[in-house]
Scaffold this active site. Sequence first.
Site, PDB file in Angstrom:
ATOM      1  N   ILE A  55      20.781  11.328  -4.798  1.00  0.00           N
ATOM      2  CA  ILE A  55      20.352  10.741  -5.765  1.00  0.00           C
ATOM      3  C   ILE A  55      19.806   8.952  -5.718  1.00  0.00           C
ATOM      4  O   ILE A  55      20.518   8.748  -4.683  1.00  0.00           O
ATOM      5  CB  ILE A  55      21.086  10.853  -7.171  1.00  0.00           C
ATOM      6  CG1 ILE A  55      22.485  10.278  -6.902  1.00  0.00           C
ATOM      7  CG2 ILE A  55      21.140  12.366  -7.457  1.00  0.00           C
ATOM      8  CD1 ILE A  55      23.627  10.707  -8.147  1.00  0.00           C
ATOM      9  N   ASP A  56      18.867   8.723  -6.180  1.00  0.00           N
ATOM     10  CA  ASP A  56      18.392   7.417  -6.240  1.00  0.00           C
ATOM     11  C   ASP A  56      19.660   6.327  -6.343  1.00  0.00           C
ATOM     12  O   ASP A  56      20.565   6.382  -6.863  1.00  0.00           O
ATOM     13  CB  ASP A  56      17.267   6.721  -6.852  1.00  0.00           C
ATOM     14  CG  ASP A  56      16.005   7.912  -6.717  1.00  0.00           C
ATOM     15  OD1 ASP A  56      15.870   8.421  -5.654  1.00  0.00           O
ATOM     16  OD2 ASP A  56      15.135   7.762  -7.772  1.00  0.00           O
ATOM     17  N   LYS A  57      19.358   5.194  -5.714  1.00  0.00           N
ATOM     18  CA  LYS A  57      20.257   4.127  -5.651  1.00  0.00           C
ATOM     19  C   LYS A  57      20.864   3.822  -6.984  1.00  0.00           C
ATOM     20  O   LYS A  57      21.846   3.553  -7.517  1.00  0.00           O
ATOM     21  CB  LYS A  57      19.893   2.915  -5.027  1.00  0.00           C
ATOM     22  CG  LYS A  57      20.640   1.562  -5.097  1.00  0.00           C
ATOM     23  CD  LYS A  57      19.943   0.347  -4.535  1.00  0.00           C
ATOM     24  CE  LYS A  57      20.931  -1.011  -4.749  1.00  0.00           C
ATOM     25  NZ  LYS A  57      20.121  -2.113  -4.548  1.00  0.00           N
TER      26      LYS A  57
END
Length: 223
Positions: A55-57
Amino acid sequence: IYEDKDVIVVNKPSGMVVHPANGHYDDTLVNALMFHCTDLSTINGEIRPGIVHRIDKDTSGLLVACKNDYAHNHIAKQLKDKTTIRKYVAIVYGTFDHLFGKINAPIARDPQNRKKMAVVEGGKEAITHFKVIEKLGGYTLIECQLETGRTHQIRVHMSYRGHPLLGDELYGDRNKMNIKGQVLHASVLGFVHPVTNEYIEFESKLPEDFENILQKLRISEKL
């Protein structure tokens, strides 16, 4: 939030990168996993041990890592076969004239900007289901369920439909509320355990900063 000899499910905070990459070599989720676990799957090499999906930062929430290659292959196949359950909660710009929707639009690297993904003819299949949870004036709280798992999929699809995520400067407008990163939380994760073959599902409450933004929007709507 869960751990056994085969898998570990974590609740990643917003702002943490999943694995080391250019500019982010320390303080990643992989660093934390390697400190915590002595055994992680090796399929993705030394840089991404245990990582089967990302999942994105700036996205918070649930992610499963694998402790051995058998578990990794098992869950990777579930992801490929679209049998896992992955639900996200997001705040987006604008309002909807319907309560449910499905976005089926292929995603690939943006030919105009290599830092972005985009809906591109001939890209990889990408399917997002969404439903309206709450209307918040000029914003909407939605739940998205992923059928596929392309890079930035929810962010790209919602922007493509004219509803970019609040705080998403890459795919949306200027950040009017001075929020750091997109308001997106991986709230539900379900999969078949690779050894017991039982379906297990986990749920994560909205983080405090997400709840604070929600409350501000609710108050603004009433004014």
